[in-house]
Structure formats: C-alpha cells, structure tokens
Design a protein around this motif. Structure first.
Motif, short mmCIF file in Angstrom:
data_model
loop_
_atom_site.label_atom_id
_atom_site.label_comp_id
_atom_site.label_asym_id
_atom_site.label_seq_id
_atom_site.Cartn_x
_atom_site.Cartn_y
_atom_site.Cartn_z
N ASN A 137 85.18 45.22 -12.99
CA ASN A 137 86.15 46.31 -12.85
C ASN A 137 85.67 47.44 -11.96
N ASN A 138 84.47 47.31 -11.40
CA ASN A 138 83.93 48.35 -10.53
C ASN A 138 84.45 48.13 -9.12
N ALA A 139 85.44 48.93 -8.74
CA ALA A 139 86.09 48.75 -7.44
C ALA A 139 85.49 49.62 -6.35
N THR A 140 84.42 50.36 -6.64
CA THR A 140 83.86 51.28 -5.65
C THR A 140 82.44 50.91 -5.22
N ALA A 141 81.73 50.08 -6.00
CA ALA A 141 80.35 49.73 -5.66
C ALA A 141 80.31 48.85 -4.40
N ARG A 142 79.18 48.91 -3.71
CA ARG A 142 78.98 48.06 -2.54
C ARG A 142 79.01 46.59 -2.97
N ALA A 143 79.92 45.80 -2.37
CA ALA A 143 80.07 44.38 -2.72
C ALA A 143 80.34 43.59 -1.45
N PRO A 144 79.29 43.26 -0.70
CA PRO A 144 79.49 42.59 0.59
C PRO A 144 80.11 41.21 0.47
#
Length: 320
Positions: A137-144
C-alpha cells in the motif's frame, strides 16, 4: 476511457510469484535439426532481430520513474511512456483503457496488430507495468521494479517492434496492465470487457519477471493445470510445449515446466481462454525492494526470453 463493463470491487489480494502451488520440473526438449514449415522459418527470422540494447533501454526508462505504483500519480506517465514506444515502433492503434476498483483507477495500454484472417484466435501478449515495495500500500516509496515487471514489458515492446512489419494471420494484441500488484485488477477488467459481448477464446501469453535467471539459467514455461476451467488445460499444455520447443530451437535455455499462478493470465483462464506464461523462477532477492534496479538484470537472458516468446507467437499466429 473507462471500460463499458464495470469491474466489481475485489478484495485487496497481493499476488506473490515466490510461492507456486506446485514445483516446476525439468523437461528434456531437443533442438530440431530441420525446421522447414512456414511458422518455423518465420520464427527463425524473427529471433535474429531481437536487441538486448533495446530491451535495456525500455527497462531503464520504466525504472527511472520513482515508482509505478498503481495508486501513484506516476502511473499515468508510465503508461504514456509505453504508448510512446509502441507508436514509435509503427503502431497507429495504441490506446489507454481505464478501469476503476475500490475507489482507485488506472489505465491498461492496448496495442492491436490486425491479422489477415478473421477466423483465427486473437493472441494477447501481455505483462504488467505497475511496481511496488514490500508494503503493497506504499505508493510513494522508491520502487524501480526492473525485474518485476519492467522486464516483461520490455520483452512485449521488443516483440512488438520486431513484429511490426510482419504479416500474421492472427490478430495480436500487446497489452500492458496496471493494478496487477493489487490483485490483477487491470487484467480482470480487460478480460471481462473482452468477453462481455462474445465467447471467443483467446490465446494469452503472459510475461512476469523474466530478466534475472536462476542459478541453472532456466526458464519456467507456465501452463494451465486445472484452475477455474479445466477444459482449457490441454490446449494450454500444447501451447506450452510450443514455447518449450522454441527454447530448445532458438536458445540454450534449460526449460522447467510449472503451473500458471498469481499473475495476469488468471482472469483470462477463468473466461476459458488458453493461457501460458514465461517466468524466470524463484530466487530473486530484490523482489519488491528498492534494489530491483536495471543493473541487476541479465539482458542476454531477457533477450532469449523474448526470442522464445516471438517464436511461440509465430507458430500460434500461423497454425492455430
């Protein structure tokens, strides 16, 4: 543009490619010395055009987005990046089709390459383009999301590029889904929309995590083994055998046979479509982590996955 058929709100379930319902098993497939049929000749020509550099370019472009989380405002620009690349490959029919679920919405990207015959099954070559971290649910963390799943999207776009000038009897759709990490939302919407007005059975080839080889360098060919509609199993296994043979004919990849599960082919299988997938297998330590970057991928391996996908499409498009 939203789908005409509304998608019923689904519970938030998170697909996990690390835990197949049954183990994959090694299969011994031998390279054929003579391949003289038109589909085989086409496949041999297509695989020579695959570019590892082109694949890397797509992976790097998608991974450059801070995140491609379905709930992030960056999901729209990521979709537009895919649209731009398909248009640059020469496709005039590329659209973004929206879906809504649980108060959230995003787009699937659909590119259609018309076939020369109206009586052959449509082939859907698909992958999801959204990404996530361990906290779904973390839509702001860096997720390449380089391997999961810029790798699959890159293979789809490279297949589209190679096939652009090629006349095929079957219509082929190149589709990039959003909402996969939230529970296959985008693919469920699209499968429902396709089947809302007819009963045509599609051929669906899904690529999810195909850029980082396991220790034995193998590819897992995923087939339908039961699931919602057992009656489509035999056709799925036959198409999986085509992909396994393509690996032997055009690459040196060892082949594992496993089940379809936890990815975007599942909603199509539930509508009686014939579904298979290619998968690198378990073992990526960067799964749903910030470390899933382009530098961790093997682009020669990704090129081989693209080759076996192209060869499978060639056979399916001309012989089904």
């Amino acid at each position: 543009m939203p789908y005409d058929t509304p998608l019923e709100d689904q519970p938030l379930t998170h697909p996990d490619k690390r835990h197949p319902p049954s183990p994959a098993t090694r299969v011994a497939t031998k390279k054929r010395e003579e391949r003289r049929t038109p589909p085989d000749e086409l496949a041999a020509a297509l695989v020579e055009s695959v570019s590892a550099d082109s694949l890397r370019s797509t992976v790097e472009a998608l991974s450059a987005f801070h995140t491609r989380h379905t709930f992030s405002p960056l999901i729209g620009p990521a979709a537009e990046e895919i649209v731009t690349r398909l248009a640059a490959a020469g496709y005039p029919d590329v659209v973004r089709r929206g879906w809504a679920n649980g108060g959230h919405s995003a787009d699937n990207v659909i590119c259609t390459k018309p076939g020369t015959s109206a009586d052959k099954p449509v082939i859907i070559l698909c992958a999801h383009y959204d990404s996530r971290m361990e906290d779904a649910n973390n839509a702001t963390a860096r997720a390449p999301g380089a391997d999961d799943n810029a790798s699959g999207v890159a293979a789809i776009l490279e297949a589209a590029r190679v096939l652009a000038p090629v006349a095929l009897s079957s219509t082929v759709q190149f589709v990039a889904f959003s909402g996969e990490e939230q529970g296959l939302w985008g693919s469920a919407a699209y499968a429902a929309a396709l089947h809302a007005t007819g009963t045509e059975a599609y051929r669906v080839l899904n690529l999810d995590m195909v850029g980082r080889p396991p220790a034995d360098g193998s590819v897992t060919v995923e087939r339908d083994l039961g699931n919602a509609v057992p009656g489509n199993d035999a056709a799925s296994q036959a198409l999986g055998a085509v992909m396994a043979q393509a690996a032997a004919d055009h690459t040196a990849l060892p082949v594992m046979l496993g089940p379809i599960y936890a990815s975007d082919y599942m909603p199509f299988e539930a509508h009686s479509d014939v579904t298979i997938g290619a998968y690198e297998g378990e073992g990526n330590p960067h799964y749903h982590r910030t470390s899933d970057t382009p530098a961790t991928l093997d682009y020669d391996y990704l090129a081989d996955i693209t080759r076996i996908t192209l060869a499978t499409v060639a056979v399916a498009a001309l012989t089904d």
